[in-house]
Write an enzyme that holds these catalytic residues in place. Structure first.
Site, PDB file in Angstrom:
ATOM      1  N   GLN A   3      25.220  62.162  24.022  1.00 57.61           N
ATOM      2  CA  GLN A   3      25.306  62.570  25.417  1.00 57.61           C
ATOM      3  C   GLN A   3      25.743  61.413  26.310  1.00 57.61           C
ATOM      4  O   GLN A   3      25.330  60.275  26.103  1.00 57.61           O
ATOM      5  CB  GLN A   3      23.948  63.098  25.877  1.00 57.61           C
ATOM      6  CG  GLN A   3      24.056  64.183  26.913  1.00 57.61           C
ATOM      7  CD  GLN A   3      22.916  65.179  26.826  1.00 57.61           C
ATOM      8  OE1 GLN A   3      22.464  65.521  25.755  1.00 57.61           O
ATOM      9  NE2 GLN A   3      22.449  65.653  27.956  1.00 57.61           N
ATOM     10  N   SER A  31      21.999  59.989  18.569  1.00 53.29           N
ATOM     11  CA  SER A  31      21.213  61.121  19.064  1.00 53.29           C
ATOM     12  C   SER A  31      21.816  62.445  18.575  1.00 53.29           C
ATOM     13  O   SER A  31      21.852  62.696  17.377  1.00 53.29           O
ATOM     14  CB  SER A  31      21.069  61.056  20.581  1.00 53.29           C
ATOM     15  OG  SER A  31      20.120  61.989  21.055  1.00 53.29           O
ATOM     16  N   LEU A  32      22.337  63.287  19.482  1.00 53.96           N
ATOM     17  CA  LEU A  32      22.917  64.559  19.026  1.00 53.96           C
ATOM     18  C   LEU A  32      24.051  64.315  18.042  1.00 53.96           C
ATOM     19  O   LEU A  32      24.358  65.171  17.203  1.00 53.96           O
ATOM     20  CB  LEU A  32      23.407  65.396  20.212  1.00 53.96           C
ATOM     21  CG  LEU A  32      24.770  65.061  20.819  1.00 53.96           C
ATOM     22  CD1 LEU A  32      25.899  65.843  20.149  1.00 53.96           C
ATOM     23  CD2 LEU A  32      24.784  65.350  22.304  1.00 53.96           C
ATOM     24  N   ARG A  59      18.512  72.814  20.754  1.00 54.13           N
ATOM     25  CA  ARG A  59      17.998  71.468  21.024  1.00 54.13           C
ATOM     26  C   ARG A  59      18.216  71.092  22.489  1.00 54.13           C
ATOM     27  O   ARG A  59      17.319  70.565  23.152  1.00 54.13           O
ATOM     28  CB  ARG A  59      18.702  70.460  20.105  1.00 54.13           C
ATOM     29  CG  ARG A  59      18.214  69.019  20.202  1.00 54.13           C
ATOM     30  CD  ARG A  59      18.978  68.181  19.176  1.00 54.13           C
ATOM     31  NE  ARG A  59      18.563  66.785  19.132  1.00 54.13           N
ATOM     32  CZ  ARG A  59      19.092  65.802  19.850  1.00 54.13           C
ATOM     33  NH1 ARG A  59      20.064  66.083  20.714  1.00 54.13           N
ATOM     34  NH2 ARG A  59      18.671  64.558  19.718  1.00 54.13           N
ATOM     35  N   HIS A 112      13.959  61.318  24.060  1.00 52.45           N
ATOM     36  CA  HIS A 112      13.493  60.360  23.053  1.00 52.45           C
ATOM     37  C   HIS A 112      12.214  59.628  23.470  1.00 52.45           C
ATOM     38  O   HIS A 112      12.118  58.410  23.400  1.00 52.45           O
ATOM     39  CB  HIS A 112      14.604  59.368  22.696  1.00 52.45           C
ATOM     40  CG  HIS A 112      15.787  60.023  22.073  1.00 52.45           C
ATOM     41  ND1 HIS A 112      15.754  60.555  20.796  1.00 52.45           N
ATOM     42  CD2 HIS A 112      17.024  60.274  22.566  1.00 52.45           C
ATOM     43  CE1 HIS A 112      16.939  61.092  20.531  1.00 52.45           C
ATOM     44  NE2 HIS A 112      17.720  60.948  21.592  1.00 52.45           N
ATOM     45  N   GLN A 130      13.343  62.532  15.396  1.00 54.27           N
ATOM     46  CA  GLN A 130      14.346  61.941  16.282  1.00 54.27           C
ATOM     47  C   GLN A 130      14.178  62.390  17.738  1.00 54.27           C
ATOM     48  O   GLN A 130      14.499  61.647  18.663  1.00 54.27           O
ATOM     49  CB  GLN A 130      15.735  62.331  15.758  1.00 54.27           C
ATOM     50  CG  GLN A 130      16.902  61.713  16.478  1.00 54.27           C
ATOM     51  CD  GLN A 130      18.011  62.724  16.704  1.00 54.27           C
ATOM     52  OE1 GLN A 130      17.789  63.765  17.309  1.00 54.27           O
ATOM     53  NE2 GLN A 130      19.185  62.410  16.209  1.00 54.27           N
TER      54      GLN A 130
END
Length: 317
Positions: free
Chosen positions: A10, A95-96, A120, A208, A257
């Site tokens: 992102q 991340s993603l 998500r 996170h 995660q």
């Protein structure tokens, strides 16, 4: 030359991303069409034309960034003869982007990855009411100092406040995430510990950190129902900063995660230590290529998100 293929997260989104790929390559069009069909939404039109405010909604951004990354991979396979199992030492994503990496490595299907990232994004957005959480970049601090700053801020706030290091991006860039007041306190403490700058990030939720536990629970339920195969290339996990190839382990790490630190600096350092000298960023933007220079100055980074980038990569190989 060892190659690592890395996938952005992102913040790399931009209106127009993927449009030139779709206009030039049928493989890219096929990826975007499958994502659109899976979601029952013309996400590709939102990616190509905007509006930006709608594209930056987390539930749209996450599958959109993955779609561009997978379009790049499919075009490289068709145009440059890429075979990740043969040509890549590692895959990793920020991340993603870890989901994009798994889809590229054949661990997740494109349709399942699309559905998981829509879920998500929605679950992360809904986990914390607006205004309750925040994220801040602490620039000029190393990871260990950042952890100490976050711990001090959390202790000073008390009352169940949360403050954690969400991202260790390397080059003295760590990101704190948690309760708004605790993050703001961390910014003050960081400056007293030598941070060059501390600035709030324009994000819609505190990613996170422990406040994301409701989203982690949603993902645990969803991932339990999805087929995950062993990736054809070792994945460097955000949570471990080490390779993982077992499907059961991947499932658990994707859940962890959501609330855990993205250990990007250590992930890149690990790949470089095992012989990766070329890092190929697949998808929108050049964020990871920029971070690479701060982490491993001897490595080469290339970013691929346009037809011109595809041509340049073909010329290298």
């Amino acid at each position: 030359m060892g190659q690592a293929f890395v996938f952005p997260g992102q913040g790399s989104q931009a209106v127009g991303m993927g449009k030139a790929l779709a206009e030039t390559y049928p493989q890219a069009r096929a990826v975007f069409a499958e994502v659109d069909d899976t979601l029952g939404q013309k996400l590709s039109a939102l990616m190509f034309e905007g509006p930006e405010a709608e594209l930056t909604l987390t539930a749209n951004t996450q599958p959109a960034l993955m779609a561009v990354s997978l379009a790049v991979i499919r075009v490289l396979e068709a145009e440059a003869g890429l075979d990740l199992a043969r040509d890549a030492a590692f895959v990793a994503g920020h991340s993603l982007g870890e989901y994009s990496a798994l889809a590229a490595a054949g661990s997740l299907s494109l349709a399942d990855t699309t559905r998981l990232l829509r879920l998500r994004g929605s679950a992360m957005q809904e986990a914390v009411p607006p205004g309750v959480g925040a994220m801040a970049a602490l620039l000029g601090l190393d990871y260990e100092t950042g952890v100490a700053v976050a711990k001090q801020a959390m202790e000073e706030q008390g009352g169940g406040a949360v403050c954690q290091i969400a991202n260790d991006n390397g080059g003295g860039q760590v990101v704190a995430s948690g309760s708004k007041a605790a993050v703001e306190r961390a910014m003050e403490i960081a400056k007293s510990k030598g941070a060059k700058r501390a600035l709030l990030l324009p994000v819609s939720a505190p990613f996170h950190c422990a406040l994301m536990q409701p989203a982690a629970d949603v993902m645990a339920d969803a991932l339990a129902k999805v087929e995950i195969k062993a990736p054809k290339v070792p994945l460097i996990s955000n949570v471990l900063a080490a390779p993982v190839e077992d499907a059961k382990d991947i499932r658990g790490l994707l859940v962890a995660q959501v609330t855990g630190t993205v250990r990007w600096r250590e992930s890149v350092t690990y790949m470089a230590s095992k012989g990766a000298t070329l890092f190929v960023e697949c998808g929108s933007g050049k964020v990871l290529t920029g971070l690479l220079k701060r982490i491993v100055d001897t490595a080469t980074g290339v970013s691929i998100g346009t037809p011109a980038d595809i041509d340049a990569f073909k010329a290298r190989t």
